[in-house]
Design a protein around this motif. Sequence first.
Motif, PDB file in Angstrom:
ATOM      1  N   ASP A 174     -59.909 -46.506 -59.599  1.00  0.00           N
ATOM      2  CA  ASP A 174     -61.292 -46.780 -59.192  1.00  0.00           C
ATOM      3  C   ASP A 174     -61.438 -47.035 -57.697  1.00  0.00           C
ATOM      4  N   GLY A 175     -60.368 -46.812 -56.937  1.00  0.00           N
ATOM      5  CA  GLY A 175     -60.445 -47.010 -55.500  1.00  0.00           C
ATOM      6  C   GLY A 175     -60.201 -48.437 -55.044  1.00  0.00           C
ATOM      7  N   SER A 176     -59.882 -49.330 -55.972  1.00  0.00           N
ATOM      8  CA  SER A 176     -59.707 -50.734 -55.582  1.00  0.00           C
ATOM      9  C   SER A 176     -58.483 -50.931 -54.693  1.00  0.00           C
ATOM     10  N   ALA A 177     -57.413 -50.180 -54.943  1.00  0.00           N
ATOM     11  CA  ALA A 177     -56.215 -50.310 -54.112  1.00  0.00           C
ATOM     12  C   ALA A 177     -56.502 -49.871 -52.682  1.00  0.00           C
ATOM     13  N   GLU A 178     -57.232 -48.775 -52.546  1.00  0.00           N
ATOM     14  CA  GLU A 178     -57.589 -48.297 -51.206  1.00  0.00           C
ATOM     15  C   GLU A 178     -58.496 -49.283 -50.497  1.00  0.00           C
ATOM     16  N   SER A 179     -59.443 -49.858 -51.221  1.00  0.00           N
ATOM     17  CA  SER A 179     -60.346 -50.848 -50.622  1.00  0.00           C
ATOM     18  C   SER A 179     -59.572 -52.074 -50.152  1.00  0.00           C
ATOM     19  N   ALA A 180     -58.600 -52.519 -50.954  1.00  0.00           N
ATOM     20  CA  ALA A 180     -57.801 -53.680 -50.577  1.00  0.00           C
ATOM     21  C   ALA A 180     -56.990 -53.402 -49.316  1.00  0.00           C
ATOM     22  N   ALA A 181     -56.425 -52.200 -49.231  1.00  0.00           N
ATOM     23  CA  ALA A 181     -55.635 -51.847 -48.058  1.00  0.00           C
ATOM     24  C   ALA A 181     -56.505 -51.792 -46.807  1.00  0.00           C
ATOM     25  N   LEU A 182     -57.705 -51.231 -46.929  1.00  0.00           N
ATOM     26  CA  LEU A 182     -58.622 -51.169 -45.795  1.00  0.00           C
ATOM     27  C   LEU A 182     -59.056 -52.553 -45.341  1.00  0.00           C
ATOM     28  N   ALA A 183     -59.077 -53.505 -46.272  1.00  0.00           N
ATOM     29  CA  ALA A 183     -59.473 -54.878 -45.940  1.00  0.00           C
ATOM     30  C   ALA A 183     -58.330 -55.677 -45.330  1.00  0.00           C
ATOM     31  N   GLY A 184     -57.141 -55.074 -45.254  1.00  0.00           N
ATOM     32  CA  GLY A 184     -56.020 -55.741 -44.600  1.00  0.00           C
ATOM     33  C   GLY A 184     -54.947 -56.260 -45.524  1.00  0.00           C
ATOM     34  N   ALA A 185     -55.070 -56.004 -46.817  1.00  0.00           N
ATOM     35  CA  ALA A 185     -54.048 -56.465 -47.758  1.00  0.00           C
ATOM     36  C   ALA A 185     -52.888 -55.476 -47.804  1.00  0.00           C
ATOM     37  N   VAL A 186     -51.727 -55.988 -48.149  1.00  0.00           N
ATOM     38  CA  VAL A 186     -50.577 -55.144 -48.424  1.00  0.00           C
ATOM     39  C   VAL A 186     -50.589 -54.848 -49.920  1.00  0.00           C
ATOM     40  N   VAL A 187     -50.663 -53.571 -50.274  1.00  0.00           N
ATOM     41  CA  VAL A 187     -50.800 -53.177 -51.670  1.00  0.00           C
ATOM     42  C   VAL A 187     -49.473 -52.641 -52.201  1.00  0.00           C
ATOM     43  N   HIS A 188     -49.062 -53.176 -53.335  1.00  0.00           N
ATOM     44  CA  HIS A 188     -47.857 -52.699 -54.014  1.00  0.00           C
ATOM     45  C   HIS A 188     -48.233 -52.222 -55.409  1.00  0.00           C
ATOM     46  N   GLN A 189     -47.642 -51.138 -55.836  1.00  0.00           N
ATOM     47  CA  GLN A 189     -47.772 -50.707 -57.218  1.00  0.00           C
ATOM     48  C   GLN A 189     -46.767 -51.495 -58.057  1.00  0.00           C
ATOM     49  N   GLU A 190     -47.250 -52.076 -59.143  1.00  0.00           N
ATOM     50  CA  GLU A 190     -46.382 -52.941 -59.939  1.00  0.00           C
ATOM     51  C   GLU A 190     -45.144 -52.208 -60.451  1.00  0.00           C
TER      52      GLU A 190
END
Length: 255
Positions: A18-34
């Motif tokens: 749903d694009g939530s991972a991309e949104s989190a990354a754009l907001a400055g979070a480090v995103v990991h796939q579980e």
Amino acid sequence: REAGAIDEVIVIDAASTDGSAESAALAGAVVHQEADLLPEFGDVLGKGDALWRSLSVVGGELVVFVDSDTEGFSEHFVLGLVGPLLENDELMLVKGAFDRPFTSAGVRIEGGGGRVNELVARPLLNAYFPELAAVRQPLAGELAARREALLELPFRTGYGVEIALLIDFFERYGLDAIAQSDLGERLNRHQHLHELAPMAFAVQRALLARVPGIPEAALSGFDFVGYFEGEPELRSVPALERPALAGILSESVSG
């Protein structure tokens, strides 16, 4: 980060589309796939497993877990949890405390949320761990703890992770090492009873597994039988516990 209390923001994503991972990354979070974290342990078996794996990439001394489905999320959900640990070195765990109204079709019922909390977790705590009966939200996903302590404890893989951690912190560090932080009100999407039933089953089994004298046979198996639209349905409810990560991470570093 602006308050100087947070060093890193990490999002654990479950292959969302749903694009939530991309949104989190754009907001400055480090995103990991579980699934990319500790892959040698096989498939990710629910929420608790994801939390356990997340500790392998967390660098800070204090860890704050927050659920991602909170409506009206603001900074107090994080600062209110980490603050007590920063102010009191004797605290090991801080649980979020909040009101849970129930809303449906525009109708709001005060105190109507948190059904598994009130109907399963609280009665069982009163029966087997009465010292913890005053915890307002024993199943809250909003909690903060010292990383060194989290690394020394096992993690329930499914929805029983919060109740298991609460009991384990109590038994290892005592009641005085646990605090509650009033976060006001928490709103999120309410699930149908059909979905809550296996969650309640997972919570029950996680708690009973920590009660001395409960036969192991009563806690074995992975399936829950429920009814949906009048028909029986078999649901998989993982009961596996991941081992304490401290030894595993030290072995990977030395290796």
